[in-house]
Design a protein around this motif. Structure first.
Motif, mmCIF file in Angstrom:
data_model
loop_
_atom_site.group_PDB
_atom_site.id
_atom_site.type_symbol
_atom_site.label_atom_id
_atom_site.label_comp_id
_atom_site.label_asym_id
_atom_site.label_seq_id
_atom_site.Cartn_x
_atom_site.Cartn_y
_atom_site.Cartn_z
ATOM 1 N N GLY A 39 0.823 -1.204 0.000
ATOM 2 C CA GLY A 39 0.000 0.000 0.000
ATOM 3 C C GLY A 39 0.852 1.247 0.000
ATOM 4 N N GLU A 40 0.880 1.935 -1.114
ATOM 5 C CA GLU A 40 1.693 3.147 -1.201
ATOM 6 C C GLU A 40 1.222 4.211 -0.220
ATOM 7 N N GLU A 41 -0.072 4.249 0.037
ATOM 8 C CA GLU A 41 -0.609 5.259 0.940
ATOM 9 C C GLU A 41 -0.792 4.744 2.367
ATOM 10 N N THR A 42 -1.224 3.494 2.517
ATOM 11 C CA THR A 42 -1.536 2.983 3.852
ATOM 12 C C THR A 42 -0.341 2.392 4.573
ATOM 13 N N LYS A 43 0.683 1.928 3.831
ATOM 14 C CA LYS A 43 1.863 1.286 4.436
ATOM 15 C C LYS A 43 1.432 0.202 5.431
ATOM 16 N N THR A 44 0.607 -0.709 4.953
ATOM 17 C CA THR A 44 0.062 -1.766 5.802
ATOM 18 C C THR A 44 1.087 -2.863 6.028
ATOM 19 N N CYS A 45 1.263 -3.251 7.282
ATOM 20 C CA CYS A 45 2.200 -4.316 7.634
ATOM 21 C C CYS A 45 1.534 -5.681 7.436
ATOM 22 N N ILE A 46 2.268 -6.601 6.831
ATOM 23 C CA ILE A 46 1.771 -7.957 6.564
ATOM 24 C C ILE A 46 2.820 -8.935 7.069
ATOM 25 N N SER A 47 2.373 -10.010 7.687
ATOM 26 C CA SER A 47 3.286 -11.031 8.207
ATOM 27 C C SER A 47 2.953 -12.378 7.565
ATOM 28 N N LEU A 48 3.984 -13.054 7.085
ATOM 29 C CA LEU A 48 3.850 -14.397 6.523
ATOM 30 C C LEU A 48 4.372 -15.397 7.539
ATOM 31 N N ALA A 49 3.514 -16.332 7.953
ATOM 32 C CA ALA A 49 3.880 -17.328 8.963
ATOM 33 C C ALA A 49 3.945 -18.709 8.329
ATOM 34 N N TYR A 50 4.927 -19.504 8.762
ATOM 35 C CA TYR A 50 5.054 -20.889 8.302
ATOM 36 C C TYR A 50 5.971 -21.641 9.252
ATOM 37 N N LEU A 51 5.843 -22.954 9.232
ATOM 38 C CA LEU A 51 6.734 -23.824 10.000
ATOM 39 C C LEU A 51 7.859 -24.293 9.086
ATOM 40 N N ALA A 52 9.085 -24.004 9.470
ATOM 41 C CA ALA A 52 10.225 -24.314 8.604
ATOM 42 C C ALA A 52 10.380 -25.803 8.360
ATOM 43 N N ASN A 53 9.950 -26.627 9.305
ATOM 44 C CA ASN A 53 10.096 -28.078 9.136
ATOM 45 C C ASN A 53 8.877 -28.728 8.502
ATOM 46 N N ALA A 54 7.842 -27.957 8.175
ATOM 47 C CA ALA A 54 6.623 -28.523 7.598
ATOM 48 C C ALA A 54 6.314 -27.965 6.214
ATOM 49 N N ALA A 55 6.481 -26.670 6.032
ATOM 50 C CA ALA A 55 6.139 -26.040 4.753
ATOM 51 C C ALA A 55 7.249 -26.260 3.731
ATOM 52 N N GLU A 56 6.859 -26.546 2.492
ATOM 53 C CA GLU A 56 7.828 -26.703 1.419
ATOM 54 C C GLU A 56 8.412 -25.347 1.035
ATOM 55 N N GLU A 57 9.697 -25.349 0.751
ATOM 56 C CA GLU A 57 10.372 -24.099 0.430
ATOM 57 C C GLU A 57 9.791 -23.452 -0.826
#
Length: 488
Positions: free
Chosen positions: A187-205
């Motif tokens: 968001g160029e105007e809102t600068k909204t923070c987003i977080s991506l969560a995953y388990l390193a030992n479960a999710a495929e790279e």
């Protein structure tokens, strides 16, 4: 990636480096923020050095600011400490503010980004960077019970609009050091923070990389809710079927992470996104895992059957009445014909009109104030339906068909998918009215071809049916019982 770093990346060459003069830095901040009324600065003294403490009163709690910063700074004013370099400022931070989260800003844009995130800025004369201290303490909505995905037995907490709170809710359920959170900004105007969560030992790279790529490549003016992110990153070739799950339950999000999925958390939204999401995921409910497996299996079968009835019941009714009346038992056909003869409208027109009426009542139920609850749509359905039958506008059996169709649609646990069913139902109704049962089969064929062509982040939408993966069926239609795993 901190807020200020992401802001700097987006603004690129516009970044203005800070200088060592505290007054100039303060002036640059005021100009960038346009002398906003909630921008507040106060002169401070750290030993023999002077500077400024800057905050946005709308983003930082005054009580927290007093306890965390003003008191330590007041105690250091009388000392002979000299802070005229970045190393000395860091030493001061470690001694007086060591327990507080911090970051350093080297440009005006970085400093403004941290300020807009609720941090307090410590500007010291002679230091070329600004110390950003996380103050916190601003009031947020309390954690409440889920409103849209309720269960009788199970966790009674839901996500809120606070990104930090939502991350905490997931961490409380997955106390695993391999749980990862990556930060992005959109968001160029809102600068909204987003977080991506995953388990390193479960999710495929490969899956994590795909999510990371799509979140990084978002180019929009504003992001207000997770639904905006879903629309951009899903790259959905379907106008109807969602390819990401939107959930408000932390336990469901934690379960998805254990299964190797990714979770996208958007600041300001009480719903998180889970992907990849396939067809069968939209028939699973958190309550399935808090009851006996046999009961959970029964409820899932009921949902699949309800979906079929909700999709095809109106279309089958009108096609049989129009083109295939020989399929109806004679006594039932006489009863239907007798009721239809008194109606001034044809069966097709009456069926479409009553279906639209029930859709209007459903939408009224979602817009009505919570104080009134569901009284308006329920009372409206009863009164209008009975009045229509008594006035001879529609037949009783047609009203039963419409009511049963709407009731079956309510059994789908996820609102996005149930809304899709409502739209497709009208297309099948039109095909049934024009071509009869043959039209319905054409609709089924088109629907199947479309579903087979869909993917959610590289995973076929009809998995585990197409491609066939029998082992995955045990937790798709059935609910596998929990067992102790062999520690060896």
């Amino acid at each position: 990636m901190s807020v200020s770093r992401a802001l700097t990346k987006q603004e690129g060459s516009m970044a203005m480096p800070l200088n060592k003069d505290a007054n100039d830095t303060l002036l640059q901040l005021r100009e960038l923020l346009g002398n906003s009324s909630d921008f507040q600065s106060s002169a401070i003294q750290i030993g023999t050095s002077h500077g400024f403490l800057c905050t946005l009163t709308s983003m930082a709690d005054a009580q927290s600011l007093m306890e965390k910063l003003h008191e330590p700074l007041k105690g250091s004013a009388a000392s002979q400490l000299s802070v005229d370099s970045l190393q000395q400022l860091e030493q001061f931070r470690q001694e007086k503010l060591g327990v507080l989260a911090f970051a350093y800003a080297a440009t005006v844009q970085e400093a403004a980004g941290q300020l807009l995130s609720g941090d307090a800025l410590l500007i010291v004369d002679g230091v070329e960077q600004v110390l950003c201290i996380t103050v916190g303490g601003m009031p947020t909505r309390a954690i409440e019970a889920p409103k849209n995905q309720k269960v009788i037995r199970g966790m009674q907490e839901s996500f809120t609009e606070s990104l930090e709170t939502n991350i905490s809710l997931i961490r409380r359920r997955l106390r695993n050091p391999l749980l990862r959170f990556e930060s992005f900004m959109a968001g160029e105007e809102t600068k909204t923070c987003i977080s991506l969560a995953y388990l390193a030992n479960a999710a495929e790279e490969s899956l994590v990389s795909e999510f990371r790529l799509r979140l990084t490549n978002m180019r929009v003016k504003a992001i207000y809710d997770s639904s905006n992110v879903e629309e951009i990153i899903s790259q959905n070739r379907s106008w109807f079927f969602p390819t990401l799950l939107s959930l408000e339950r932390p336990d469901t999000a934690a379960s998805a992470l254990v299964e190797g999925k990714c979770v996208v958390i958007v600041d300001g939204s009480p719903f998180v996104l889970i992907g990849p999401a396939v067809y069968g995921n939209f028939f699973q409910s958190a309550g399935d895992y808090y009851v006996m497996p046999v009961l959970a299996m029964f409820m899932r079968l009921m949902r699949h059957v309800s979906l079929i009835l909700s999709l095809f019941l109106p279309a089958l009714y009108i096609s049989v009445i129009y083109y295939h009346s020989e399929m109806v038992p004679t006594l039932l056909l006489y009863s239907i014909s007798g009721q239809e003869q008194g109606s001034p409208f044809t069966t097709g027109v009456a069926l479409v009109a009553m279906t639209l009426l029930f859709e209007l009542l459903r939408e009224a139920g979602t817009r009505v104030p919570s104080v009134l609850g569901q009284a308006v749509p329920i009372a409206g359905a009863i009164v209008l339906g009975q009045a229509a039958v008594e006035a001879g506008i529609v037949s009783s059996i047609l009203l039963i068909v419409v009511a049963a169709t709407e009731l079956c649609g309510l059994l789908v646990p996820h609102y996005d998918f149930s809304s899709t069913v409502r739209l497709i139902r009208f297309g099948l109704l039109l095909l049934g009215a024009v071509l009869g049962v043959y039209g319905i089969f054409i609709g089924i064929a088109l629907l199947t071809v479309h579903l087979v062509s869909l993917q959610s982040f590289g995973v076929p939408y009809l998995t585990p049916v197409a491609p066939m993966r029998p082992k995955a069926h045990r937790d798709m239609v059935f609910r596998a019982p929990l067992k102790n795993e062999d520690a060896s």
